[in-house]
Design a protein around this motif. Structure first.
Motif, short mmCIF file in Angstrom:
data_model
loop_
_atom_site.label_atom_id
_atom_site.label_comp_id
_atom_site.label_asym_id
_atom_site.label_seq_id
_atom_site.Cartn_x
_atom_site.Cartn_y
_atom_site.Cartn_z
N MET A 1 -26.22 15.04 12.07
CA MET A 1 -25.84 14.34 10.86
C MET A 1 -27.02 14.35 9.90
SD MET A 1 -25.70 10.40 12.19
CE MET A 1 -25.77 10.66 13.95
N LYS A 2 -26.69 14.25 8.61
CA LYS A 2 -27.71 14.31 7.56
C LYS A 2 -27.47 13.20 6.55
CE LYS A 2 -29.61 18.45 8.58
NZ LYS A 2 -29.17 18.62 9.94
N GLU A 3 -28.55 12.78 5.93
CA GLU A 3 -28.47 11.88 4.78
C GLU A 3 -28.54 12.74 3.53
OE1 GLU A 3 -30.82 8.18 2.61
OE2 GLU A 3 -31.65 9.06 4.43
N VAL A 4 -27.58 12.56 2.64
CA VAL A 4 -27.59 13.25 1.35
C VAL A 4 -27.86 12.19 0.31
CG1 VAL A 4 -26.25 14.63 -0.28
CG2 VAL A 4 -25.93 14.97 2.19
N MET A 5 -28.97 12.35 -0.41
CA MET A 5 -29.34 11.40 -1.45
C MET A 5 -29.37 12.16 -2.78
SD MET A 5 -32.68 8.96 -1.96
CE MET A 5 -33.83 10.30 -1.88
N ALA A 6 -28.73 11.59 -3.77
CA ALA A 6 -28.68 12.22 -5.09
C ALA A 6 -29.10 11.23 -6.15
CB ALA A 6 -27.27 12.74 -5.37
N ILE A 7 -29.88 11.71 -7.10
CA ILE A 7 -30.24 10.96 -8.29
C ILE A 7 -29.44 11.59 -9.42
CG2 ILE A 7 -32.11 10.16 -9.79
CD1 ILE A 7 -32.45 9.33 -6.83
N ILE A 8 -28.58 10.80 -10.05
CA ILE A 8 -27.68 11.35 -11.07
C ILE A 8 -27.72 10.49 -12.34
CG2 ILE A 8 -26.16 12.36 -9.32
CD1 ILE A 8 -24.20 10.02 -9.85
N ARG A 9 -27.13 11.03 -13.39
CA ARG A 9 -27.02 10.27 -14.65
C ARG A 9 -26.11 9.06 -14.46
NH1 ARG A 9 -28.63 13.69 -18.90
NH2 ARG A 9 -28.65 15.89 -18.33
N MET A 10 -26.43 7.98 -15.16
CA MET A 10 -25.64 6.74 -15.07
C MET A 10 -24.17 7.00 -15.41
SD MET A 10 -27.55 4.04 -14.28
CE MET A 10 -26.94 2.56 -15.04
N ASP A 11 -23.92 7.80 -16.44
CA ASP A 11 -22.54 8.00 -16.89
C ASP A 11 -21.75 8.97 -16.02
OD1 ASP A 11 -23.89 10.29 -17.67
OD2 ASP A 11 -22.99 10.38 -19.67
N LYS A 12 -22.36 9.50 -14.97
CA LYS A 12 -21.67 10.42 -14.06
C LYS A 12 -21.25 9.74 -12.76
CE LYS A 12 -21.83 14.35 -16.34
NZ LYS A 12 -20.62 15.14 -16.57
N MET A 13 -21.50 8.45 -12.63
CA MET A 13 -21.24 7.76 -11.36
C MET A 13 -19.76 7.77 -10.99
SD MET A 13 -22.77 6.37 -8.91
CE MET A 13 -21.94 5.85 -7.43
N ASN A 14 -18.88 7.39 -11.91
CA ASN A 14 -17.45 7.33 -11.59
C ASN A 14 -16.88 8.71 -11.29
OD1 ASN A 14 -17.25 4.54 -11.74
ND2 ASN A 14 -16.84 4.57 -13.93
N VAL A 15 -17.29 9.71 -12.04
CA VAL A 15 -16.83 11.08 -11.79
C VAL A 15 -17.29 11.54 -10.40
CG1 VAL A 15 -17.05 13.47 -12.57
CG2 VAL A 15 -16.79 11.65 -14.23
N THR A 16 -18.52 11.21 -10.06
CA THR A 16 -19.08 11.61 -8.76
C THR A 16 -18.36 10.90 -7.62
OG1 THR A 16 -21.22 11.97 -9.82
CG2 THR A 16 -21.21 11.79 -7.42
N LYS A 17 -18.12 9.60 -7.74
CA LYS A 17 -17.39 8.86 -6.70
C LYS A 17 -16.01 9.46 -6.48
CE LYS A 17 -17.46 4.76 -8.41
NZ LYS A 17 -17.35 3.31 -8.67
N ARG A 18 -15.32 9.75 -7.56
CA ARG A 18 -13.97 10.31 -7.47
C ARG A 18 -14.00 11.69 -6.81
NH1 ARG A 18 -12.73 10.27 -12.74
NH2 ARG A 18 -13.04 8.04 -12.70
N ALA A 19 -14.95 12.52 -7.21
CA ALA A 19 -15.04 13.87 -6.66
C ALA A 19 -15.37 13.83 -5.16
CB ALA A 19 -16.10 14.68 -7.42
N LEU A 20 -16.30 12.97 -4.77
CA LEU A 20 -16.64 12.85 -3.35
C LEU A 20 -15.45 12.34 -2.54
CD1 LEU A 20 -20.28 11.50 -3.65
CD2 LEU A 20 -19.60 13.66 -2.56
N SER A 21 -14.75 11.37 -3.07
CA SER A 21 -13.57 10.84 -2.39
C SER A 21 -12.51 11.93 -2.23
CB SER A 21 -13.01 9.65 -3.16
OG SER A 21 -11.93 9.08 -2.47
N ASP A 22 -12.28 12.70 -3.28
CA ASP A 22 -11.32 13.81 -3.22
C ASP A 22 -11.73 14.85 -2.18
OD1 ASP A 22 -9.85 12.56 -5.19
OD2 ASP A 22 -10.50 13.91 -6.80
#
Length: 130
Positions: A1-22
């Motif tokens: 298992m691995k930890e994936v850590m990402a630093i992203i733009r504030m305005d990309k959080m909802n898009v990222t959550k949705r994409a990961l969930s999908d």
């Protein structure tokens, strides 16, 4: 298992959550952070100053500014690391400086506090990998 850590733009959080969930990755931790990369100029701030916005002009200084970002962290089975990384890139890549960084780190053990289970079985995304 691995930890994936990402630093992203504030305005990309909802898009990222949705994409990961999908993509089948539902469990994550997110927090507000501030920081900077190698770039020394906040281009939006500079643009605002050039357009005459007083608040942007007041924030310009000789030193580098720390930019608000989001840090998201998830622990996934080895089989989902590539999917997680590609999904994060797909949701966040604009081609402009400041798109973010992704770090992949080894995880030696995981333990579910409620049951005492250990290993990959505690990962919610295990059902996705087959």
């Amino acid at each position: 298992m691995k930890e994936v850590m990402a630093i992203i733009r504030m305005d990309k959080m909802n898009v990222t959550k949705r994409a990961l969930s999908d993509a089948g990755i539902h469990s994550m931790t997110a927090r507000k952070v501030i920081g900077r990369g190698k770039g020394k100029v906040d281009y939006l701030l500079l643009k605002g100053a050039q357009e005459g916005y007083e608040e942007a002009i007041n924030q310009l200084s000789p030193g580098p500014k720390l930019i608000p970002k989001r840090a998201i962290t998830m622990v996934v089975p080895d089989g989902l690391v590539e999917i997680a990384v590609k999904t994060i890139i797909g949701a966040n890549q604009t081609g402009a400086p400041g798109d973010g960084k992704i770090f992949v780190l080894p995880v030696l053990e995981a333990i579910r506090v409620r049951t005492g289970e250990t290993g990959d079985t505690v990962l919610d995304e295990l059902e996705t990998v087959s």
